[in-house]
Design an enzyme around this catalytic site. Sequence first.
Site, PDB file in Angstrom:
ATOM      1  N   TYR A   1      -1.428  -0.112  11.288  1.00 42.70           N
ATOM      2  CA  TYR A   1      -1.830  -0.679   9.925  1.00 42.70           C
ATOM      3  C   TYR A   1      -0.586  -0.431   8.990  1.00 42.70           C
ATOM      4  O   TYR A   1       0.099  -1.515   8.387  1.00 42.70           O
ATOM      5  CB  TYR A   1      -3.077  -0.313   9.360  1.00 42.70           C
ATOM      6  CG  TYR A   1      -3.203  -0.485   7.822  1.00 42.70           C
ATOM      7  CD1 TYR A   1      -3.423  -1.927   7.307  1.00 42.70           C
ATOM      8  CD2 TYR A   1      -3.078   0.389   6.873  1.00 42.70           C
ATOM      9  CE1 TYR A   1      -3.405  -2.318   6.108  1.00 42.70           C
ATOM     10  CE2 TYR A   1      -3.277  -0.057   5.646  1.00 42.70           C
ATOM     11  CZ  TYR A   1      -3.576  -1.278   5.094  1.00 42.70           C
ATOM     12  OH  TYR A   1      -3.541  -1.507   3.883  1.00 42.70           O
TER      13      TYR A   1
ATOM     14  N   THR B   1       0.858  -1.402   0.054  1.00 40.24           N
ATOM     15  CA  THR B   1      -0.042  -0.203  -0.073  1.00 40.24           C
ATOM     16  C   THR B   1       0.925   1.222  -0.023  1.00 40.24           C
ATOM     17  O   THR B   1       2.025   1.207   0.385  1.00 40.24           O
ATOM     18  CB  THR B   1      -0.926  -0.001   1.229  1.00 40.24           C
ATOM     19  OG1 THR B   1      -1.499   1.338   1.343  1.00 40.24           O
ATOM     20  CG2 THR B   1      -0.310  -0.448   2.495  1.00 40.24           C
ATOM     21  N   ASP B   2       0.297   2.357  -0.540  1.00 36.15           N
ATOM     22  CA  ASP B   2       1.082   3.622  -0.315  1.00 36.15           C
ATOM     23  C   ASP B   2       1.149   3.991   0.899  1.00 36.15           C
ATOM     24  O   ASP B   2       2.160   5.084   1.197  1.00 36.15           O
ATOM     25  CB  ASP B   2       0.237   4.454  -1.176  1.00 36.15           C
ATOM     26  CG  ASP B   2      -1.158   4.948  -0.705  1.00 36.15           C
ATOM     27  OD1 ASP B   2      -1.690   4.332   0.284  1.00 36.15           O
ATOM     28  OD2 ASP B   2      -1.975   5.867  -1.429  1.00 36.15           O
ATOM     29  N   GLU B   3       0.594   3.442   2.039  1.00 37.78           N
ATOM     30  CA  GLU B   3       0.605   3.963   3.304  1.00 37.78           C
ATOM     31  C   GLU B   3       2.101   3.533   3.861  1.00 37.78           C
ATOM     32  O   GLU B   3       2.391   4.120   4.821  1.00 37.78           O
ATOM     33  CB  GLU B   3      -0.515   3.489   4.351  1.00 37.78           C
ATOM     34  CG  GLU B   3      -1.738   3.523   3.545  1.00 37.78           C
ATOM     35  CD  GLU B   3      -2.806   3.682   4.586  1.00 37.78           C
ATOM     36  OE1 GLU B   3      -2.627   3.775   5.784  1.00 37.78           O
ATOM     37  OE2 GLU B   3      -4.020   3.600   4.027  1.00 37.78           O
TER      38      GLU B   3
ATOM     39  N   LYS C   1       2.185  -3.276   7.483  1.00 36.50           N
ATOM     40  CA  LYS C   1       2.105  -3.532   5.841  1.00 36.50           C
ATOM     41  C   LYS C   1       3.700  -3.316   5.449  1.00 36.50           C
ATOM     42  O   LYS C   1       3.962  -3.861   4.565  1.00 36.50           O
ATOM     43  CB  LYS C   1       1.342  -2.772   5.245  1.00 36.50           C
ATOM     44  CG  LYS C   1      -0.273  -3.011   5.351  1.00 36.50           C
ATOM     45  CD  LYS C   1      -0.515  -4.302   4.770  1.00 36.50           C
ATOM     46  CE  LYS C   1      -0.535  -4.298   3.183  1.00 36.50           C
ATOM     47  NZ  LYS C   1      -0.986  -5.762   2.712  1.00 36.50           N
TER      48      LYS C   1
HETATM   49  P1  NAD Z   1     -10.495  -6.233   3.126  1.00 40.16           P
HETATM   50  O1  NAD Z   1     -10.350  -5.855   4.464  1.00 40.16           O
HETATM   51  O2  NAD Z   1     -11.710  -5.969   2.461  1.00 40.16           O
HETATM   52  O3  NAD Z   1     -10.282  -7.740   2.707  1.00 40.16           O
HETATM   53  C1  NAD Z   1      -9.276  -8.554   3.343  1.00 40.16           C
HETATM   54  C2  NAD Z   1      -9.664 -10.087   3.064  1.00 40.16           C
HETATM   55  O4  NAD Z   1      -8.664 -10.749   3.752  1.00 40.16           O
HETATM   56  C3  NAD Z   1     -10.871 -10.603   3.813  1.00 40.16           C
HETATM   57  O5  NAD Z   1     -11.455 -11.432   2.867  1.00 40.16           O
HETATM   58  C4  NAD Z   1     -10.568 -11.346   4.963  1.00 40.16           C
HETATM   59  O6  NAD Z   1     -11.278 -12.327   5.494  1.00 40.16           O
HETATM   60  C5  NAD Z   1      -9.298 -12.009   4.627  1.00 40.16           C
HETATM   61  N1  NAD Z   1      -8.111 -12.114   5.641  1.00 40.16           N
HETATM   62  C6  NAD Z   1      -7.987 -11.354   6.996  1.00 40.16           C
HETATM   63  N2  NAD Z   1      -6.868 -12.188   7.804  1.00 40.16           N
HETATM   64  C7  NAD Z   1      -6.724 -12.960   7.214  1.00 40.16           C
HETATM   65  C8  NAD Z   1      -5.783 -14.234   7.320  1.00 40.16           C
HETATM   66  N3  NAD Z   1      -5.260 -14.188   8.618  1.00 40.16           N
HETATM   67  N4  NAD Z   1      -5.916 -15.256   6.701  1.00 40.16           N
HETATM   68  C9  NAD Z   1      -6.695 -15.263   5.481  1.00 40.16           C
HETATM   69  N5  NAD Z   1      -7.400 -14.312   5.097  1.00 40.16           N
HETATM   70  C10 NAD Z   1      -7.559 -13.245   6.002  1.00 40.16           C
HETATM   71  O7  NAD Z   1      -9.191  -5.403   2.211  1.00 40.16           O
HETATM   72  P2  NAD Z   1      -8.963  -5.153   0.887  1.00 40.16           P
HETATM   73  O8  NAD Z   1      -9.351  -3.302   1.018  1.00 40.16           O
HETATM   74  O9  NAD Z   1      -9.640  -5.740  -0.209  1.00 40.16           O
HETATM   75  O10 NAD Z   1      -7.402  -5.043   0.929  1.00 40.16           O
HETATM   76  C11 NAD Z   1      -6.799  -5.993   0.037  1.00 40.16           C
HETATM   77  C12 NAD Z   1      -5.241  -6.070   0.367  1.00 40.16           C
HETATM   78  O11 NAD Z   1      -5.016  -4.596  -0.451  1.00 40.16           O
HETATM   79  C13 NAD Z   1      -4.740  -5.943   1.788  1.00 40.16           C
HETATM   80  O12 NAD Z   1      -3.338  -6.348   1.602  1.00 40.16           O
HETATM   81  C14 NAD Z   1      -4.471  -4.287   1.872  1.00 40.16           C
HETATM   82  O13 NAD Z   1      -3.432  -3.764   2.615  1.00 40.16           O
HETATM   83  C15 NAD Z   1      -4.342  -3.798   0.477  1.00 40.16           C
HETATM   84  N6  NAD Z   1      -4.542  -2.519  -0.100  1.00 40.16           N
HETATM   85  C16 NAD Z   1      -5.631  -1.925   0.187  1.00 40.16           C
HETATM   86  C17 NAD Z   1      -6.030  -0.755  -0.202  1.00 40.16           C
HETATM   87  C18 NAD Z   1      -7.673  -0.187  -0.254  1.00 40.16           C
HETATM   88  O14 NAD Z   1      -7.598   0.827  -0.564  1.00 40.16           O
HETATM   89  N7  NAD Z   1      -8.709  -0.915   0.451  1.00 40.16           N
HETATM   90  C19 NAD Z   1      -4.916   0.122  -1.084  1.00 40.16           C
HETATM   91  C20 NAD Z   1      -3.800  -0.515  -1.013  1.00 40.16           C
HETATM   92  C21 NAD Z   1      -3.518  -1.913  -0.524  1.00 40.16           C
HETATM   93  P1  TYD Z   2      -9.885   5.500   4.952  1.00 40.95           P
HETATM   94  O1  TYD Z   2     -10.879   5.144   3.724  1.00 40.95           O
HETATM   95  O2  TYD Z   2     -10.083   4.808   6.333  1.00 40.95           O
HETATM   96  O3  TYD Z   2      -8.354   5.201   4.100  1.00 40.95           O
HETATM   97  P2  TYD Z   2      -7.169   5.558   4.752  1.00 40.95           P
HETATM   98  O4  TYD Z   2      -6.924   5.984   6.130  1.00 40.95           O
HETATM   99  O5  TYD Z   2      -6.198   4.105   4.936  1.00 40.95           O
HETATM  100  O6  TYD Z   2      -6.315   6.386   3.785  1.00 40.95           O
HETATM  101  O7  TYD Z   2      -9.912   6.932   5.059  1.00 40.95           O
HETATM  102  C1  TYD Z   2      -9.564   7.853   3.843  1.00 40.95           C
HETATM  103  C2  TYD Z   2      -9.476   9.141   4.405  1.00 40.95           C
HETATM  104  O8  TYD Z   2     -10.849   9.697   4.970  1.00 40.95           O
HETATM  105  C3  TYD Z   2      -8.346   9.541   5.441  1.00 40.95           C
HETATM  106  O9  TYD Z   2      -7.730  10.635   5.164  1.00 40.95           O
HETATM  107  C4  TYD Z   2      -9.182   9.507   6.718  1.00 40.95           C
HETATM  108  C5  TYD Z   2     -10.737   9.906   6.337  1.00 40.95           C
HETATM  109  N1  TYD Z   2     -11.530   9.626   7.159  1.00 40.95           N
HETATM  110  C6  TYD Z   2     -12.368  10.412   7.546  1.00 40.95           C
HETATM  111  O10 TYD Z   2     -12.287  11.881   7.584  1.00 40.95           O
HETATM  112  N2  TYD Z   2     -13.773   9.974   8.238  1.00 40.95           N
HETATM  113  C7  TYD Z   2     -13.891   8.549   8.442  1.00 40.95           C
HETATM  114  O11 TYD Z   2     -15.193   8.242   8.998  1.00 40.95           O
HETATM  115  C8  TYD Z   2     -13.068   7.918   7.803  1.00 40.95           C
HETATM  116  C9  TYD Z   2     -13.257   6.047   8.205  1.00 40.95           C
HETATM  117  C10 TYD Z   2     -11.667   8.398   7.111  1.00 40.95           C
END
Ligand code: NAD
Ligand code: TYD
Length: 346
Positions: free
Chosen positions: A155, A130-132, A159
């Site tokens: 988090y 992730t970019d985080e 990561k």
């Molecule tokens: P999500 O929370 O929607 O899904 C996570 C999935 O992982 C779920 O299906 C959960 O059941 C499964 N999981 C959790 N713990 C587990 C374990 N111990 N064993 C097996 N399965 C497990 O997440 P997402 O938003 O789809 O993110 C997917 C990936 O992409 C993650 O690695 C996250 O860090 C990365 N990512 C997410 C974003 C975003 O904006 N959502 C951005 C960049 C990277």
């Molecule tokens: P989020 O979707 O939690 O992603 P991340 O923190 O991983 O970037 O949040 C996106 C942005 O929105 C982040 O700057 C936090 C802000 N945010 C709020 O202002 N209120 C909220 O209730 C949530 C969940 C996020």
Amino acid sequence: MTSFSSQVLLVTGGCGFIGSNFVRYWLSQHPQSRVVVYDKLTYAGRKENLADLWSDPRLKLVVGDIGDQALVRSTCQAEGIDLIVNFAAETHVDQSILGPLVFTDTNVRGTHVLLEVARELGIRLHHISTDEVYGHIPDLHQSVETDELAPRSPYAASKAAADQLVQAYAITYGIPVTITRGANNVGPYQYPEKAVPLFSTNAILGEPLPVYGDGQQMRDYAHVYDHCTGIEAVLLRGKIGEVYNVGTGREMTNLEMVDIVLETLGKSHDLVRHVTDRPGHDRRYSMNVDKLRALGWQPKYDPRQAVAEAAKWYEGNREWWEPIRSGQFREYYNAQYAERLAGSKQ
Ligand code: NAD
Ligand code: TYD
């Protein structure tokens, strides 16, 4: 297409938001391929995200924890896995502030176990980062893949640790790995704890939108479809051992994102509430995506379209999110927002 088209993928976290979008996309583009979803089915992992596909003989579900080395190994052996794509993770920053330890268990130790199995069985592993991991990015800079990692939330730290373990295994053991670092994704099936689905569903219900602090934090809101095509580009054409950023390369403030959500749904700005900020809130993420573009990839959606499309999906798919919002999610929502909203300002 390369020989990948007929390979067997283990997609960990394939029942989550991005994983399920990826599985659907991959099977649509690679008809000869098979996918084994390996998922623990946590609160964020939902079988119904792939409801239309479970009858497809090319898709199978194994319910398990990525930290269970014996089960990961036996699944890879029994299914003849060629490639592990690791989406499995605990993924929400606010949840990591409330209860951080499970983030280390899954994101760090779990990824480490996958690396061990990949090493033992000689399987390629693609890791979703992730970019985080880059931490807060000062104005004018855009993160490039060689930047130092400087995570600032539990988090992001978990990561970053996983990301570095993957790179360390490539260096130490020479195992074939690739990494993508994705921007904030939006789109279908995103659990409503994240900002865009939370704000969209709150707006639809006429509930207040809790904006942290001044709402001037900046994010690159990228459509999940473009993340899936970016991962595919790296799987097919990426260089082994390399890291690739995936996003639009353009960011907006959270207040701009809120405006797009409200405008798309025809709701009033009066719903916005400024609430107590998230501790350690990163002000800005911004990535340079030229390295991925050089593989011939480009995003289909700009960030405005991505946010608007996501809001529309929540408007059209109440049957997906209403049961989530009325279930255990309520408990989390109250812990996270009740006090904040009670002391909020418009
Ligand atoms: P999500 O929370 O929607 O899904 C996570 C999935 O992982 C779920 O299906 C959960 O059941 C499964 N999981 C959790 N713990 C587990 C374990 N111990 N064993 C097996 N399965 C497990 O997440 P997402 O938003 O789809 O993110 C997917 C990936 O992409 C993650 O690695 C996250 O860090 C990365 N990512 C997410 C974003 C975003 O904006 N959502 C951005 C960049 C990277
Ligand atoms: P989020 O979707 O939690 O992603 P991340 O923190 O991983 O970037 O949040 C996106 C942005 O929105 C982040 O700057 C936090 C802000 N945010 C709020 O202002 N209120 C909220 O209730 C949530 C969940 C996020």
